[in-house]
Motif scaffolding. Structure first.
Motif, PDB file in Angstrom:
ATOM      1  N   UNK A 103       0.891  -1.140  -0.155  1.00 45.82           N
ATOM      2  CA  UNK A 103      -0.201  -0.175  -0.075  1.00 45.82           C
ATOM      3  C   UNK A 103       0.788   1.337   0.029  1.00 45.82           C
ATOM      4  N   UNK A 104       1.921   1.218   0.803  1.00 44.56           N
ATOM      5  CA  UNK A 104       2.623   2.383   0.996  1.00 44.56           C
ATOM      6  C   UNK A 104       3.497   2.563  -0.588  1.00 44.56           C
ATOM      7  N   UNK A 105       3.930   1.498  -1.207  1.00 40.97           N
ATOM      8  CA  UNK A 105       4.661   1.465  -2.514  1.00 40.97           C
ATOM      9  C   UNK A 105       3.597   2.458  -3.517  1.00 40.97           C
ATOM     10  N   UNK A 106       2.399   2.122  -3.329  1.00 30.33           N
ATOM     11  CA  UNK A 106       1.422   2.731  -4.220  1.00 30.33           C
ATOM     12  C   UNK A 106       1.630   3.142  -5.680  1.00 30.33           C
ATOM     13  N   UNK A 163       9.908  -1.037  -8.663  1.00 26.59           N
ATOM     14  CA  UNK A 163       9.054  -2.295  -9.355  1.00 26.59           C
ATOM     15  C   UNK A 163       9.139  -3.247  -8.416  1.00 26.59           C
ATOM     16  N   UNK A 164       7.776  -3.784  -7.882  1.00 27.47           N
ATOM     17  CA  UNK A 164       7.541  -4.800  -6.774  1.00 27.47           C
ATOM     18  C   UNK A 164       7.799  -6.114  -7.722  1.00 27.47           C
ATOM     19  N   UNK A 182       9.514  -7.991   1.839  1.00 25.54           N
ATOM     20  CA  UNK A 182       9.035  -7.363   0.809  1.00 25.54           C
ATOM     21  C   UNK A 182      10.007  -6.697  -0.059  1.00 25.54           C
ATOM     22  N   UNK A 183      10.058  -6.906  -1.365  1.00 26.07           N
ATOM     23  CA  UNK A 183      11.079  -6.328  -2.187  1.00 26.07           C
ATOM     24  C   UNK A 183      10.707  -5.479  -3.241  1.00 26.07           C
ATOM     25  N   UNK A 184      11.499  -4.562  -3.430  1.00 27.19           N
ATOM     26  CA  UNK A 184      11.272  -3.609  -4.654  1.00 27.19           C
ATOM     27  C   UNK A 184      12.745  -3.507  -5.330  1.00 27.19           C
ATOM     28  N   UNK A 185      12.443  -3.407  -6.623  1.00 27.87           N
ATOM     29  CA  UNK A 185      13.605  -3.086  -7.784  1.00 27.87           C
ATOM     30  C   UNK A 185      13.808  -1.733  -7.938  1.00 27.87           C
ATOM     31  N   UNK A 186      14.606  -1.042  -7.769  1.00 23.89           N
ATOM     32  CA  UNK A 186      14.775   0.233  -8.435  1.00 23.89           C
ATOM     33  C   UNK A 186      15.222   0.625  -9.700  1.00 23.89           C
ATOM     34  N   UNK A 240       9.406  11.944  -5.050  1.00 27.84           N
ATOM     35  CA  UNK A 240       8.638  12.027  -6.153  1.00 27.84           C
ATOM     36  C   UNK A 240       8.294  10.652  -6.855  1.00 27.84           C
ATOM     37  N   UNK A 241       6.825  10.474  -6.901  1.00 31.10           N
ATOM     38  CA  UNK A 241       6.385   9.210  -7.302  1.00 31.10           C
ATOM     39  C   UNK A 241       6.579   9.199  -9.080  1.00 31.10           C
TER      40      UNK A 241
END
Length: 399
Positions: A281-284, A290-291, A305-309, A398-399
């Motif tokens: 939800x916070x990633x939004x 990129x999840x 919980x992993x995100x790719x920059x 910034x999103x």
């Protein structure tokens, strides 16, 4: 993803149940004749939780991988296909057998072992495939099992990070010939250390247990079966060892904690899934983060919980981590360095494979861009604060 409306749920990592089972063991004064059979109880309960016929407990999740490989017939010179994007233990277990780790690349969206890359790695020397449910997400097991079946290979699932995850309606761990789980401190269930194998194959269970118990002839597929009598063991003619084995046995005290944690497995898995939902939800929908992609037919168990920059992000990995900490986050864990680029292997050559950059280009491009957010918060209120820190960090850049 779970409903996150209620943020008050708090669970304890260790409860009176764990203490009760430990005291049952201690009260025996470690006398075999008075033992409560805690290892047997744990193994039976774990096998039941995963719908397996056999569970074999050992000292840790690296020992279980080593034992599984031996049970599956991996010998010096054999090749075992593994992913390069994971904890080094997967590779080490292969090397402990005197075998050769052969690295297949990963899927760019799920970060799991790519079946098409596996096909390119199979040779006449290949004995097994060891896919990893990285971060708690199952690989494409249907495709992997098809490759294995067509080529007569064994599949050992490394599920150290995946408890009760699902793939196409079946629990992760019930696809391969054997599956390994870890009880190390950061895992869904923990007894400080420890590991367990599951399988439906009785012969594999016997071989794995025997290898982890000094090669004793009396070992059976389940704990407590095939034990020698006092008369037998006191016989000077008794022949004990039928193979070279290691001493990988789990202690009764460790099994006591593992039993209690297994009885609470749904509680722990649901907690991690709820925490992951907060981070999601916070990633939004941030465009430059990129999840990990979760296929529709897969249930993620969220070890992290992993995100790719994205390479075009306005901030680098270290700058993002610093701002996240400044805004109240716990820090961000990096992904392990690509296995064959670790100093122990980099630049070496095993048979036809040179361990150097370029071997698995997708994994190499993904690894430095991954941000791991811990999910082992026992208090969802605390987890919500960390998720808010992530949201603020994203908004800052910034999103």
């Amino acid at each position: 993803m779970l409903n996150t409306q209620s943020m008050t749920q708090k669970i304890d990592r260790v409860t009176d149940l764990e203490k009760k089972y430990v005291m049952e063991v201690l009260d025996t004064q470690f006398r075999n004749s008075l033992s409560g059979g805690m290892i047997r109880r744990f193994e039976e309960r774990f096998a039941e939780a995963f719908g397996a016929k056999f569970a074999i407990s050992q000292v840790n999740g690296t020992a279980t991988l080593h034992s599984a490989l031996i049970a599956c017939g991996v010998t010096p010179g054999s090749e075992v296909i593994v992913p390069p994007l994971t904890m080094m233990s997967t590779t080490f277990a292969v090397l402990q057998c005197g075998a050769i780790p052969v690295y297949a690349d990963v899927d760019p969206k799920t970060f799991t072992l790519d079946p098409q890359s596996i096909l390119k790695c199979v040779t006449s020397r290949t004995k097994a495939i060891m896919p990893v449910s990285i971060f708690g997400l199952s690989p494409d097991m249907e495709a992997i099992m098809k490759i294995a079946a067509e080529r007569g290979l064994k599949v050992i699932e490394d599920n150290a990070q995946c408890f009760l995850g699902k793939y196409k309606g079946r629990v992760v761990g019930k696809w391969g010939h054997m599956a390994s789980y870890s009880f190390q401190l950061s895992k869904h269930l923990t007894s400080g250390e420890g590991g367990v194998l599951i399988t439906d194959d009785e012969e594999l269970a016997i071989q794995a247990r025997r290898f982890g118990t000094l090669g004793y002839a009396s070992i059976g597929a389940t704990s407590g079966r095939g034990k020698v009598t006092r008369e037998t063991i006191q016989d000077p003619k008794y022949e004990r060892h039928v193979m070279v084995g290691w001493n990988y046995r789990m202690s009764e005290v460790t099994a006591a904690v593992a039993l209690a944690q297994t009885e609470r497995i749904q509680e722990f898995v649901h907690q991690r899934q709820a925490v992951a939902a907060l981070f999601e939800k916070a990633w939004g929908g941030c465009q430059w983060l990129v999840p990990q992609q979760v296929p529709q037919d897969t249930v993620h168990s969220w070890w992290t919980y992993v995100l790719k920059m994205h390479p075009n992000a306005s901030v680098d990995w270290y700058g993002f981590r610093k701002k996240y900490k400044d805004l109240g986050g716990d820090g961000i864990y990096a992904c392990w360095k690509i296995n064959y680029l670790e100093p122990v292997l980099k630049g070496q050559k095993l048979r036809d494979q040179m361990f150097t950059a370029g071997l698995c280009p997708i994994a190499e491009s993904i690894q430095p861009a991954l941000l791991q957010f811990k999910t082992n918060y026992m208090d969802l209120g605390v987890a919500e604060q960390k998720a808010e820190a992530l949201a603020k960090t994203i908004e800052y850049f910034g999103r």
